[in-house]
Structure formats: C-alpha cells, structure tokens
Enzyme design. Sequence first.
Site, mmCIF file in Angstrom:
data_model
loop_
_atom_site.group_PDB
_atom_site.id
_atom_site.type_symbol
_atom_site.label_atom_id
_atom_site.label_comp_id
_atom_site.label_asym_id
_atom_site.label_seq_id
_atom_site.Cartn_x
_atom_site.Cartn_y
_atom_site.Cartn_z
ATOM 1 N N GLU A 1 61.698 82.208 59.283
ATOM 2 C CA GLU A 1 60.812 82.448 58.146
ATOM 3 C C GLU A 1 60.615 83.942 57.946
ATOM 4 O O GLU A 1 60.594 84.710 58.910
ATOM 5 C CB GLU A 1 59.457 81.779 58.373
ATOM 6 C CG GLU A 1 59.473 80.268 58.224
ATOM 7 C CD GLU A 1 59.644 79.836 56.780
ATOM 8 O OE1 GLU A 1 59.095 80.491 55.869
ATOM 9 O OE2 GLU A 1 60.341 78.837 56.557
ATOM 10 N N ASP B 1 63.065 83.331 51.284
ATOM 11 C CA ASP B 1 62.597 82.122 51.960
ATOM 12 C C ASP B 1 63.534 80.954 51.652
ATOM 13 O O ASP B 1 63.369 80.286 50.648
ATOM 14 C CB ASP B 1 61.169 81.813 51.515
ATOM 15 C CG ASP B 1 60.527 80.676 52.284
ATOM 16 O OD1 ASP B 1 61.140 80.170 53.234
ATOM 17 O OD2 ASP B 1 59.408 80.283 51.918
ATOM 18 N N HIS C 1 65.356 76.286 57.240
ATOM 19 C CA HIS C 1 65.414 75.097 56.389
ATOM 20 C C HIS C 1 66.346 75.312 55.203
ATOM 21 O O HIS C 1 66.585 76.441 54.763
ATOM 22 C CB HIS C 1 64.020 74.679 55.921
ATOM 23 C CG HIS C 1 63.268 75.735 55.189
ATOM 24 N ND1 HIS C 1 63.370 75.926 53.820
ATOM 25 C CD2 HIS C 1 62.376 76.660 55.618
ATOM 26 C CE1 HIS C 1 62.578 76.912 53.448
ATOM 27 N NE2 HIS C 1 61.959 77.386 54.508
ATOM 28 N N ASP D 1 65.987 73.836 52.029
ATOM 29 C CA ASP D 1 65.400 73.693 50.699
ATOM 30 C C ASP D 1 64.638 74.941 50.262
ATOM 31 O O ASP D 1 64.261 75.785 51.078
ATOM 32 C CB ASP D 1 64.474 72.469 50.647
ATOM 33 C CG ASP D 1 63.373 72.524 51.707
ATOM 34 O OD1 ASP D 1 63.672 72.945 52.842
ATOM 35 O OD2 ASP D 1 62.229 72.144 51.412
ATOM 36 N N GLU E 1 61.415 71.204 54.191
ATOM 37 C CA GLU E 1 60.393 72.016 54.839
ATOM 38 C C GLU E 1 59.253 72.345 53.899
ATOM 39 O O GLU E 1 58.106 72.456 54.309
ATOM 40 C CB GLU E 1 61.032 73.311 55.355
ATOM 41 C CG GLU E 1 60.105 74.177 56.209
ATOM 42 C CD GLU E 1 59.264 75.160 55.405
ATOM 43 O OE1 GLU E 1 58.320 75.735 55.965
ATOM 44 O OE2 GLU E 1 59.545 75.347 54.198
ATOM 45 N N GLU E 2 59.560 72.463 52.603
ATOM 46 C CA GLU E 2 58.569 72.947 51.644
ATOM 47 C C GLU E 2 57.501 71.910 51.299
ATOM 48 O O GLU E 2 56.521 72.241 50.645
ATOM 49 C CB GLU E 2 59.266 73.412 50.361
ATOM 50 C CG GLU E 2 60.207 74.603 50.531
ATOM 51 C CD GLU E 2 59.483 75.896 50.839
ATOM 52 O OE1 GLU E 2 58.244 75.895 50.854
ATOM 53 O OE2 GLU E 2 60.161 76.914 51.071
#
Length: 242
Positions: A189, A120, A90, A92, A152-153
């Site tokens: 991740e 991350d 991702h 963000d 994603e967050e």
Amino acid sequence: MSTYPKDNPAELLRELIRLPSVNPMGRTDLASATSASETLLEGRMTAYLSQWFTSHGFSHIVQEAAPGRSNVIAWSEGRSDLPCILLDAHQDTVPIEGMTIDPFAAELRDGRIWGRGACDIKGGMACMLTAMAQVQQHADKPRIVASCTCDEELGQIGARLLTECWQQEGERSLPEGMPSRPDFAIVAEPTSLEVVVAHRGTARWRIAVDGRAAHSSQPDRGISAIYRMAKILQALEEYASL
C-alpha cells in the site's frame, strides 16, 4: 505477453494500468453500462499475472474467491532456514468517475505515470513483481510468496480466502510446493516510502439506554432515555477531542 525488462518497474506499471480492474464497490448501476462493465473486476489482471508468473518461472495458483474474481498466489522456492516473506498487492482499483485524464492510458508525463491505480496499488505491485524476478535469479534466496488478491477495496474476500490457506494448514494440504505460513508480510500500500508497522483498527459497539414511559402531562413520573443518551453522546464527544 510483453517482454519488458525484468528490472523496469515503470514500464511494467504502465502495462498494469492499461488492464482495467475496477471494483464496482457494491454499485449495480456500473454493470448496466456497457462502457463501464468492460472495465469491471479483476479478470484481465488475473490472466496477465498468471501469464507473468509462468513466464518468469514461478509456481502459482489461481484461487477463485467469487465468480469472476480470483487471487493469484505465486511463490519462489528458497532456503528453508531463512524466513518466508509474503509480498502482497491487490489487483482491484476504485472506480474512475470524476477523473480528468484517461484512466487507462498510463501516460508518462512530468516524470510521473498517470492512470487509475498508479499509486494504489499497481505501482507497488510493479515493484513487488520486479523484486521477485530479480531474486528468482539467485540460487541462495529466501522463500517468497506473492499474493495478488481481489476485492481489497470493498469486502476483502480475496484476503480472507488467502488466510484460510494457512489457518487450515493442519486440516488440508497446501498446493504442492507452496510454503507454509509466512514469517513476515510486506503490503505494498502507498505510504510515501515510509515503513508502516501498524494499521488503524476499529471498535464498534451498541449502547442501549433504559427509561420509563410516562404520560406527557406527568413527565416527572418518567425517566427519559433520550436525556440519558444525550449525556453519553456528550461524553463520547469529549473523549474524541482528547
């Protein structure tokens, strides 16, 4: 556009960190602060990735998920008899409050790269992009799809939109050349380099407890829903401790 070597994920990571892509996480106070608003959302990352994929010879699309927020989906055409692999990372990051270092300096110190998103997930993204650039040079290669999703967050609106490409494959055509549904997916991740094959899920439910009202002077004529619920809560606590 920088010209870092294709096989240098560390330098690529430093470039990615220097591109703020903070997810406001639903907070409205961040957008009102000029200094903060300049770091919000994934626009800088999206533009960079689009340019990166173009310069490295990948087909790609920019897929808008919400105003100012887009996925970048790229792919490498390869052998149809080999599995199609999805690489996902991702764009963000979480906000920067409380950080004691410059979040976007990407300082190299003590053998580590310091900055928001280093772990991350821009570190994983740098590795993913580097691997794709290396595979792209081989004629006998598998089909690879790279998904750089937004949000994603918090709400995962980017991932939801991405999956629609293949959920509706029979109803609408995919972008020209884009592979059909991947056979495998690798999500970048951070896992301390351990292979993780599953993710914790969630189970949510509502419990309604019935009772019977009674006058406070004659509680024996009633049935306390609170007492009944207390027994259920105790049972849940005991189950959680197993």
